[in-house]
Design a protein around this motif. Structure first.
Motif, mmCIF file in Angstrom:
data_model
loop_
_atom_site.group_PDB
_atom_site.id
_atom_site.type_symbol
_atom_site.label_atom_id
_atom_site.label_comp_id
_atom_site.label_asym_id
_atom_site.label_seq_id
_atom_site.Cartn_x
_atom_site.Cartn_y
_atom_site.Cartn_z
ATOM 1 N N SER A 83 0.487 7.153 2.577
ATOM 2 C CA SER A 83 -0.252 5.940 2.227
ATOM 3 C C SER A 83 0.685 4.853 1.721
ATOM 4 O O SER A 83 0.430 3.664 1.922
ATOM 5 C CB SER A 83 -1.327 6.254 1.181
ATOM 6 O OG SER A 83 -0.750 6.767 -0.005
ATOM 7 N N MET A 114 -4.833 6.067 6.116
ATOM 8 C CA MET A 114 -5.280 5.655 4.791
ATOM 9 C C MET A 114 -6.586 6.321 4.339
ATOM 10 O O MET A 114 -6.632 6.929 3.266
ATOM 11 C CB MET A 114 -5.396 4.134 4.732
ATOM 12 C CG MET A 114 -5.596 3.592 3.328
ATOM 13 S SD MET A 114 -4.195 3.968 2.235
ATOM 14 C CE MET A 114 -2.984 2.787 2.806
ATOM 15 N N SER A 167 -6.091 10.170 3.984
ATOM 16 C CA SER A 167 -5.214 10.589 2.887
ATOM 17 C C SER A 167 -6.003 10.677 1.592
ATOM 18 O O SER A 167 -5.828 11.625 0.809
ATOM 19 C CB SER A 167 -4.042 9.608 2.733
ATOM 20 O OG SER A 167 -4.475 8.327 2.317
ATOM 21 N N ASN A 192 -0.711 2.742 -4.030
ATOM 22 C CA ASN A 192 -1.126 1.738 -3.053
ATOM 23 C C ASN A 192 -0.808 0.331 -3.528
ATOM 24 O O ASN A 192 -0.336 -0.521 -2.766
ATOM 25 C CB ASN A 192 -2.629 1.864 -2.781
ATOM 26 C CG ASN A 192 -2.938 2.976 -1.808
ATOM 27 O OD1 ASN A 192 -2.289 3.119 -0.783
ATOM 28 N ND2 ASN A 192 -3.914 3.799 -2.131
#
Length: 492
Positions: A32, A129, A132, A156
């Motif tokens: 990510s 994304m 994950s 992130n």
């Protein structure tokens, strides 16, 4: 809903051993981080790419927006494909697709080829994304999920904010192509680890909503095309009007289709949940303000103030390093107060930071004067991202985690694409690249628009129930009567 009534695929959630939890955090965190970093890693390289490959401001916008658009419109489909065919399997497919597209971007001979490779990169990120987050949530015990999701959210936030610095460092010491080459060994190493260390899981075997995906893709492409081409082609030109009006019409058609579809990619009923709607509205407005600003400010540092890519990235460190310092404290505070106050505070800090920057901006404004604005924006991003994932997951039921994570991440990517297009349009209408002052003349009104978007995001987040991210107590000796999502639904 009790845990026992959850779908069979979700009953193992939170039962991972210490070893599997560690691997889940590492593998999903790295993947990510790569996907998030490539949102903006290219922005510090844009002046260099413009020199080597050519291209107008519109072409530069598409090197960013090709990634964010495909990322956004395919993310919910990615979550659904993972539910149907296996989340771990599709996660690995996405990682390999992202890796291959990164190599293609690195060898792109022209700007059009680079844009095409970026679009494929975004498709890979759209598989990485949402899955994950779902894989991580399933591996972590419920009592530790808030802390792990806080770490995930901070990763992130750091990946997005750290893009300009990483890009500047690589361009300065290697070449712009290496901002893509670095993804290749990471992807090739972690794909086998994902297959070996992550547990496979599936969601309900729903039918894939291909029609919905096509409709939303066409709609968003049309709207962004209109915004990107507005100043150069004229706002009343057939291309621009067709993009904006046609895109809006197709977007309405997408909503109608989703309402009538038996198995929609985005269940519109989720937006009856006040907290979920507020989070998505705030997320898209935040991305409009911050992504568009970073796209322009990194160019300001190079084109106006004469810094190289690395020098610009280092100065942006005042912005990008703040999440590392602030996120742990933001996570601790959110555990005690709930996520809403922390997220709203973050948006207010970002609003003040951009307004401050707009007020002081001149071609020769020194870095010391810019520093407080950058620090406020960085601290605000940390406060926004650290509790966001736990806040989102706590507003929906367990079986909705996959689609919820895909939806909220997709709205932020949509906001990123719209933000770059909108703020670049405001910039072009008021300034340009003709001179240093001309650039600043365009940047200042763009900053005010970004600040307004962040202020509206803070207002939207106020509609999130106060305790949305506060863990629900579990009765002694038995399972909790409700999931966090059920409690929020009952609350609002």
């Amino acid at each position: 809903m009790t845990p026992d009534s959850a779908p069979p695929e979700d009953r193992s959630a939170g039962k991972g051993t210490k070893g599997t939890v560690g691997w889940a955090v590492l593998v999903t965190g790295v993947a990510s981080f790569m996907a998030g970093l490539d949102n903006l890693v290219i922005v510090t390289a844009l002046p260099t790419i413009r020199e080597e490959l050519g291209g107008s401001l519109q072409d530069l916008e598409w090197t960013v927006n090709a990634y964010t658009l495909s990322f956004a419109v395919l993310m919910m489909l990615g979550a659904a494909v993972g539910d149907r065919f296996g989340r771990r399997k599709i996660f690995v497919v996405g990682l390999l697709l992202f890796t291959g597209a990164s190599a293609a971007a690195a060898v792109a001979p022209g700007i059009n080829e680079l844009v095409a490779a970026r679009a494929v990169q975004g498709a890979g990120a759209a598989l990485i994304m949402p899955l994950s987050l779902t894989l991580l949530t399933a591996a972590v015990p419920a009592e530790k999920r808030g802390a792990m999701l806080g770490i995930y959210g901070a990763i992130n936030g750091l990946s997005i904010a750290g893009g300009p610095l990483a890009g500047g460092l690589i361009v300065e010491h290697l070449s712009w192509q290496w901002i893509f080459w670095v993804n290749v060994p990471v992807g090739l190493v972690f794909a086998p680890f994902a297959l070996r260390k992550l547990a496979e899981s599936r969601g309900p075997a729903a039918r894939l909503d291909v029609t919905g995906t096509v409709l939303v893709s066409v709609a968003l492409f049309g709207i962004v095309l209109g915004l990107v081409e507005g100043n150069s082609s004229g706002w009343t030109s057939p291309l621009v009007l067709g993009g904006l009006v046609g895109g809006a019409a197709v977007l309405v058609g997408f909503v109608v289709w989703e309402l009538r579809s038996r198995e929609p990619m985005l269940p519109m009923g989720m937006f009856r949940n006040r907290a979920f709607s507020a989070i998505n509205a705030g997320g898209i407005l935040m991305a409009v303000g911050m992504f568009g600003t970073i796209f322009l400010v990194t160019q300001f540092m190079q084109n106006v103030q004469g810094f190289g890519p690395l020098e610009a990235g280092v100065r942006m460190l005042a912005w990008t390093a703040m999440p590392v310092l602030v996120a742990p404290f933001a996570g601790i505070v959110s555990d005690r107060t709930g996520g809403r106050p922390v997220v709203v505070l973050g948006l207010i800090l970002m609003t003040i930071g951009l307004a401050w920057f707009a007020l002081l901006l001149e071609p020769d404004t020194g870095f010391a004067a810019q520093l407080p604005a950058f620090m406020l924006c960085g601290a605000g991003m940390a406060c926004f991202y650290a509790p966001l994932m736990n806040l989102t997951m706590s507003t929906v039921r367990v079986e909705e985690h996959g689609i919820a994570s895909g939806a909220t991440a997709a709205t932020r990517e949509v906001g990123a694409a719209l933000g770059v297009a909108l703020l670049a349009s405001v910039f072009s209408a008021n300034g340009g690249y003709a001179s240093r002052q001309h650039f600043v003349d365009g940047l200042i009104p763009a900053l005010w628009v970004a600040s307004a978007a962040l202020a509206l995001a803070a207002v939207a987040m106020l509609f999130t129930p106060k305790g949305a991210a506060t863990p629900q107590p579990q009765a002694a000796g038995g399972p909790a009567a409700k999931t966090q999502g059920d409690a929020v639904l009952a609350d609002g």
